[in-house]
Design an enzyme around this catalytic site. Structure first.
Site, mmCIF file in Angstrom:
data_model
loop_
_atom_site.group_PDB
_atom_site.id
_atom_site.type_symbol
_atom_site.label_atom_id
_atom_site.label_comp_id
_atom_site.label_asym_id
_atom_site.label_seq_id
_atom_site.Cartn_x
_atom_site.Cartn_y
_atom_site.Cartn_z
ATOM 1 N N SER A 100 41.207 41.125 44.140
ATOM 2 C CA SER A 100 41.978 42.172 43.472
ATOM 3 C C SER A 100 41.965 41.920 41.975
ATOM 4 O O SER A 100 41.856 40.769 41.525
ATOM 5 C CB SER A 100 43.424 42.169 43.976
ATOM 6 N N TYR A 129 52.133 38.539 45.899
ATOM 7 C CA TYR A 129 50.875 39.182 46.285
ATOM 8 C C TYR A 129 49.773 38.817 45.298
ATOM 9 O O TYR A 129 48.663 38.432 45.701
ATOM 10 C CB TYR A 129 51.045 40.701 46.333
#
Length: 228
Positions: free
Chosen positions: A137, A149
């Site tokens: 990501s 996250y």
């Protein structure tokens, strides 16, 4: 590209499903793994069940992962590429107030699950001199206040770099796919501006389509900001 076999975890929706559709158009045989049996079966029917193997798989279970690989080899005889894509989000609240149980499931899926996918599939990939792709990501390249996250995606970035060094000289290529905001079922509300899942699928098929002497290490993809 004919008859190559691609295994995708987290294949039932979002980036995984879009990548399955894109790879099917490139004549890949597909092994699609996820926890959602109903969605997987529907996707397999859409793509042509003769070329698709749908497998229930909890990526945090080594038994499930090994069963996935065994069934893939029984059906297709080889695995040429693995897209370790399964992942999940956490909960709001930052380190001060997030749901710690949600952390547990996210960390197990996003980090431990990726490690299990690699360990389960690497013997087959060594045989085929194949390719590993990891869904990282843009959050794994930036500092985001209070984001566990983001920390898990930093870990995926590290896994990709360290795996590449372990496999140096093996013929196996390792590609980190690092999306920015993507409009997928991952979000309860659609982002204000975002990539589409098919944009990431196109990046995956680009990396897969390179000749053996070309190793695409990373693809960082962000949405174009709106015009002011």
């Amino acid at each position: 590209m004919q008859h190559r076999v691609l295994l995708i975890t987290g294949a039932s929706s979002g980036i995984g499903a879009a990548t399955a559709r894109a790879a099917a158009r490139e004549s890949y045989k597909l092994v699609l793994a996820a926890r959602s049996r109903e969605r997987l079966v529907a996707l397999a029917e859409e793509l042509g069940p003769e070329n698709v193997l749908a497998i229930d798989c909890d990526v945090t279970s080594m038994d499930d992962q090994q069963n996935m690989v065994e069934r893939a080899l029984e059906r297709f005889g080889r695995i040429d590429a693995v897209f370790a894509n399964a992942g999940r989000g956490g909960s709001p609240g930052g380190f001060s107030g997030a749901d710690h149980e949600a952390w547990r499931e996210m960390i197990l899926t996003n980090i431990y699950g990726v490690g299990l996918t690699l360990q389960a599939t690497l013997p087959a990939l060594r045989h085929s001199r194949g390719q590993v792709l990891l869904t990282g990501s843009a959050a794994g390249r930036a500092t985001i206040p209070g984001s566990m996250y983001g920390a898990t995606k930093w870990a995926v970035t590290g896994i990709g770099y360290n795996l590449r060094e372990e496999l140096r000289g093996s013929g196996i290529r390792v590609t980190l796919i690092e999306p920015g905001m993507v409009d997928t079922p991952f979000f309860d509300e659609p982002p204000e501006y975002a990539l589409e899942d098919r944009d990431i699928a196109n990046a995956v098929t680009y990396a897969l389509g390179q000749p053996a002497h070309v190793d695409v290490n990373e693809i960082l993809i962000r949405p174009t900001p709106p015009v002011e």
